[in-house]
Motif scaffolding. Structure first.
Motif, PDB file in Angstrom:
ATOM      1  N   ALA A   1       0.709  -1.358   0.160  1.00 46.84           N
ATOM      2  CA  ALA A   1       0.082  -0.176   0.275  1.00 46.84           C
ATOM      3  C   ALA A   1       0.949   1.273  -0.068  1.00 46.84           C
ATOM      4  CB  ALA A   1      -0.830   0.127   0.791  1.00 46.84           C
ATOM      5  N   VAL A   2       1.852   1.199   0.724  1.00 47.74           N
ATOM      6  CA  VAL A   2       2.745   2.351   0.777  1.00 47.74           C
ATOM      7  C   VAL A   2       3.833   2.794  -0.643  1.00 47.74           C
ATOM      8  CG1 VAL A   2       5.270   3.175   1.558  1.00 47.74           C
ATOM      9  CG2 VAL A   2       3.429   2.213   3.415  1.00 47.74           C
ATOM     10  N   ALA A   3       3.570   1.259  -1.190  1.00 51.63           N
ATOM     11  CA  ALA A   3       4.624   1.425  -2.669  1.00 51.63           C
ATOM     12  C   ALA A   3       3.426   1.787  -3.587  1.00 51.63           C
ATOM     13  CB  ALA A   3       5.079  -0.071  -3.039  1.00 51.63           C
ATOM     14  N   ALA A   4       2.086   1.851  -3.553  1.00 49.83           N
ATOM     15  CA  ALA A   4       1.383   2.006  -4.412  1.00 49.83           C
ATOM     16  C   ALA A   4       0.966   3.788  -3.913  1.00 49.83           C
ATOM     17  CB  ALA A   4       0.178   1.095  -4.004  1.00 49.83           C
ATOM     18  N   LEU A   5       1.130   4.078  -2.683  1.00 46.54           N
ATOM     19  CA  LEU A   5       1.043   5.962  -2.713  1.00 46.54           C
ATOM     20  C   LEU A   5       2.068   6.332  -3.283  1.00 46.54           C
ATOM     21  CD1 LEU A   5      -0.389   7.577  -1.040  1.00 46.54           C
ATOM     22  CD2 LEU A   5       0.837   7.543   1.308  1.00 46.54           C
ATOM     23  N   ALA A   6       3.545   5.824  -2.990  1.00 47.81           N
ATOM     24  CA  ALA A   6       4.273   6.190  -3.311  1.00 47.81           C
ATOM     25  C   ALA A   6       4.634   6.273  -5.383  1.00 47.81           C
ATOM     26  CB  ALA A   6       5.434   5.714  -3.215  1.00 47.81           C
ATOM     27  N   VAL A   7       4.288   5.653  -5.769  1.00 51.21           N
ATOM     28  CA  VAL A   7       4.488   5.641  -6.911  1.00 51.21           C
ATOM     29  C   VAL A   7       2.650   6.736  -7.352  1.00 51.21           C
ATOM     30  CG1 VAL A   7       3.455   4.160  -9.123  1.00 51.21           C
ATOM     31  CG2 VAL A   7       4.805   3.097  -7.662  1.00 51.21           C
ATOM     32  N   VAL A   8       1.607   6.600  -7.122  1.00 46.74           N
ATOM     33  CA  VAL A   8       0.867   7.387  -7.689  1.00 46.74           C
ATOM     34  C   VAL A   8       1.091   9.063  -7.040  1.00 46.74           C
ATOM     35  CG1 VAL A   8      -1.893   8.716  -6.648  1.00 46.74           C
ATOM     36  CG2 VAL A   8      -1.272   5.704  -6.848  1.00 46.74           C
ATOM     37  N   VAL A   9       1.736   9.050  -5.709  1.00 48.93           N
ATOM     38  CA  VAL A   9       2.042  10.750  -5.313  1.00 48.93           C
ATOM     39  C   VAL A   9       2.605  11.384  -6.388  1.00 48.93           C
ATOM     40  CG1 VAL A   9       3.312  12.194  -3.770  1.00 48.93           C
ATOM     41  CG2 VAL A   9       1.269  11.070  -3.313  1.00 48.93           C
ATOM     42  N   SER A  10       3.619  10.313  -7.082  1.00 50.87           N
ATOM     43  CA  SER A  10       4.915  10.800  -8.030  1.00 50.87           C
ATOM     44  C   SER A  10       4.506  11.210  -9.054  1.00 50.87           C
ATOM     45  CB  SER A  10       6.436   9.389  -7.786  1.00 50.87           C
ATOM     46  OG  SER A  10       6.617   9.823  -6.475  1.00 50.87           O
ATOM     47  N   LEU A  11       3.349  10.150  -9.550  1.00 51.09           N
ATOM     48  CA  LEU A  11       2.985  10.310 -11.151  1.00 51.09           C
ATOM     49  C   LEU A  11       1.502  11.282 -11.012  1.00 51.09           C
ATOM     50  CD1 LEU A  11       3.779   6.545 -12.537  1.00 51.09           C
ATOM     51  CD2 LEU A  11       5.269   7.966 -13.079  1.00 51.09           C
ATOM     52  N   ALA A  12       1.219  11.298 -10.126  1.00 46.57           N
ATOM     53  CA  ALA A  12      -0.219  12.115 -10.436  1.00 46.57           C
ATOM     54  C   ALA A  12       0.039  13.691 -11.143  1.00 46.57           C
ATOM     55  CB  ALA A  12      -0.721  12.808  -9.138  1.00 46.57           C
ATOM     56  N   ALA A  13       1.041  14.572 -10.891  1.00 45.47           N
ATOM     57  CA  ALA A  13       1.315  15.861 -11.714  1.00 45.47           C
ATOM     58  C   ALA A  13       1.532  15.678 -12.883  1.00 45.47           C
ATOM     59  CB  ALA A  13       2.300  15.904 -10.972  1.00 45.47           C
TER      60      ALA A  13
END
Length: 602
Positions: free
Chosen positions: A430-442
């Motif tokens: 879940a932490v890894a998924a959050l990190a990926v989403v935050v990094s790619l969102a912008a």
């Protein structure tokens, strides 16, 4: 984090389908996009000589200022499906999807499917990729061919590999040269170094293989240069972008060393206003490519540290040299070049950034139980979030909530990554998924906004419409002309009776009239209006022979009648001669001269 079987295949399918949707959705909204290349595709689809040489018009007055490999694909598409925006633009979109697929295949061989999916997503969602794979510049084909070359080089480094993989890499780079000339060679230091360092064969065999690679590349690129050089110049179009009708001059000058030094005969002069390491993060290029650039550098350093004691032939090290060399050399050249450089060139960095981030972050994740690795992961996410907020702030008023979400999410993900080694498997994922989403969102939001915005002219820009950087206005150098219905009808009437229905200053001006009428229009002076084609004497002879019906007065952005800081002034002389000797008339607010009515009275 590895997964195989149907979840892996489903995730890959979702990646490629999503990429295709992003690059193909409402593609025709951009119309002819870059009319310069659309007109050349129109010409090549109707005339084999124009197709071979990449001529701007079917009567073969002058070529585009690049080698024509990208045009060949568009030409075939237009021949099959007819001339329309879809037939012009779909090839580039499909090349983008194919590039993501090949990048995925390359990274998966080294780091597994999770890293490969991340690499493919990073590339697909880079804003400049969403721009250029929906556009008809040659960069799309260049990127695809270089990714194929990287894949082949990586395969060549593997145990029991065939020399033919290295030959394939050489062929791909050679044809990349035929797409965009010497920019294709920026990947060579990384490719050669990777095979020399990590290839499984003995050193002498590796050196011999590199020589074979070089021969394959030279043959794949050189056959076309030789063909053009030995072809009689009076039976082919003038080589646009050169001052002496020479493709070797075009290769080494305007599209070669001149791009580095700024000394480009017929070019736009020195353009080093933002030269330096900060160029890739600045207002011109930052939104195109910078989003994950620091993350890639951190990942590259992490790979180097992690593999420092690995065997010489370690595949992860080999991949890091291939993609890292591509990234670093290209980034340095783009940062320091003094000649013509446009923000969209940075699409060439997207595959390397994707690969390095995918391989490096996955490697760090596998070692997250060690504090240095967890700290590096947290640093990657935090610096990416900070940079995203900076880049988003430049598009003031656009999605203001996104900056807050990225900032809060970035801090949260970075904090959790510091302790990710102590979490259970489900929580860690879940932490890894959050990190990926935050990094790619912008970058993903910016890429979607880019894809949702129509783009035309020679220098397209990323981002939402109201925040795009547009250094030039409509018409002239950057955008193709848009003739009104009255002018179009006048030009099209009796078009079959003339070799060229009209002549216009500069390729972009000529392109709009040609696309509107479907008849050849001579581009006087080539792209910048600074090529000596035709000369005044040649133009006068064409007029005397009734080869040209009309001359359309227009403007180029740089100087009167397109006189840039260097190059020929024949276009100026031609325009002055027409103004002096022929009577103007105005149609749809355009001033044209009928060259068949004879000179006006002095």
């Amino acid at each position: 984090m590895r997964f195989d079987g149907w979840p892996h295949r489903a995730a890959l399918g979702a990646l490629l389908v999503s990429t295709a949707v992003l690059y193909l959705w409402d593609l025709s909204a951009s119309g002819w996009a870059n009319g310069f290349y659309s007109a050349a595709a129109q010409a090549g689809a109707s005339n084999w000589t124009a197709m071979l040489f990449g001529s701007s018009d079917a009567a073969n007055a002058i070529t585009v200022d690049k080698t024509p490999a990208a045009l060949w694909i568009m030409d075939v598409s237009v021949r099959i499906f007819g001339l329309n925006p879809w037939s012009i633009l779909v090839p580039q979109a499909l090349e983008g999807v194919a590039a993501v697929a090949v990048l995925y295949a390359a990274v998966r061989r080294v780091s597994g499917p999770a890293a490969a999916l991340l690499a493919g997503a990073v590339m697909a969602l880079t804003p400049v990729a969403a721009l250029m794979f929906r556009f008809n510049n040659p960069d799309a084909l260049l990127v695809l061919l270089l990714v194929i070359a990287a894949y082949c080089t990586q395969r060549a480094c593997e145990k029991d590999s065939s020399r033919w993989w290295l030959v394939g890499a050489g062929v791909a780079v050679g044809f990349g040269f035929l797409a965009k000339m010497m920019q294709a060679f920026l990947v060579l230091p990384g490719f050669v170094a990777a095979y020399a360092v990590a290839g499984h064969r003995p050193l002498r065999r590796r050196l011999l293989d590199i020589a074979v690679f070089a021969v394959a590349m030279v043959v794949s690129a050189g056959w076309y240069l030789l063909l053009v050089e030995v072809w009689p110049s009076d039976s082919r179009p003038y080589i646009g972008g050169s001052q002496h009708n020479s493709i070797l001059e075009l290769t080494l000058g305007y599209n070669g060393i001149g791009r580095l030094t700024g000394d480009e005969p017929g070019g736009l002069g020195n353009m080093n206003f933002d030269v330096g390491w900060a160029r890739l993060f600045g207002h011109a290029m930052g939104a195109d490519i910078a989003w994950l650039l620091p993350a890639a550098v951190i990942c590259l350093a992490a790979i180097a540290v992690s593999t420092r004691r690995a065997p010489r032939t370690d595949t992860t090290r080999a991949a890091s040299i291939i993609w890292g060399g591509w990234l670093l050399v290209t980034a340095v050249v783009f940062s320091l070049m003094n000649g013509i450089v446009h923000p969209y060139y940075t699409v060439a960095l997207a595959p390397a950034i994707g690969a390095v981030v995918g391989i490096g972050s996955t490697l760090l994740w596998r070692h997250r139980f060690c504090p240095p690795a967890a700290t590096a992961l947290a640093g990657i996410v935090l610096v990416t979030a900070v940079l995203a907020c900076v880049l988003l702030s430049r598009a003031d008023g656009w999605l203001p909530w996104l900056r807050a979400v990225v900032a809060v999410g970035g801090v949260a993900a970075a904090t959790l990554l510091l302790v990710s080694g102590q979490l259970g498997a489900t929580s860690a994922r879940a932490v890894a998924a959050l990190a990926v989403v935050v990094s790619l969102a912008a970058p993903a939001a910016y890429a979607v906004a880019t894809a949702a915005t129509p783009h035309t002219g020679a220098i397209p820009s990323v981002g939402p419409a109201r925040h795009r950087f547009s250094p030039m206005g409509p018409g002239g150098l950057l955008n193709a002309s848009t003739p009104g219905p009255g002018l179009t009808a006048t030009l099209a009437a009796d078009a079959d009776d003339y070799t060229w229905v009209a002549a216009a200053l500069g390729s972009n001006n000529a392109a709009g009239y040609q696309l509107a009428t479907g008849a050849p229009v001579m581009a006087v002076g080539g792209f910048n209006g600074t090529d000596p084609s035709p000369t005044l004497a040649e133009f006068q002879r064409y007029v005397a022979d009734n080869d040209i019906h009309y001359f359309i007065r227009g403007r180029l952005t740089f100087g009167r009648w397109g006189a840039a800081s260097s190059g020929s002034r024949e276009a100026t002389a031609i325009a002055d001669w027409v103004e002096t000797h022929f009577t103007p008339m105005t149609i749809d607010r355009a001033i044209i001269y009928d060259l068949t009515r004879g000179p006006k009275n002095s």
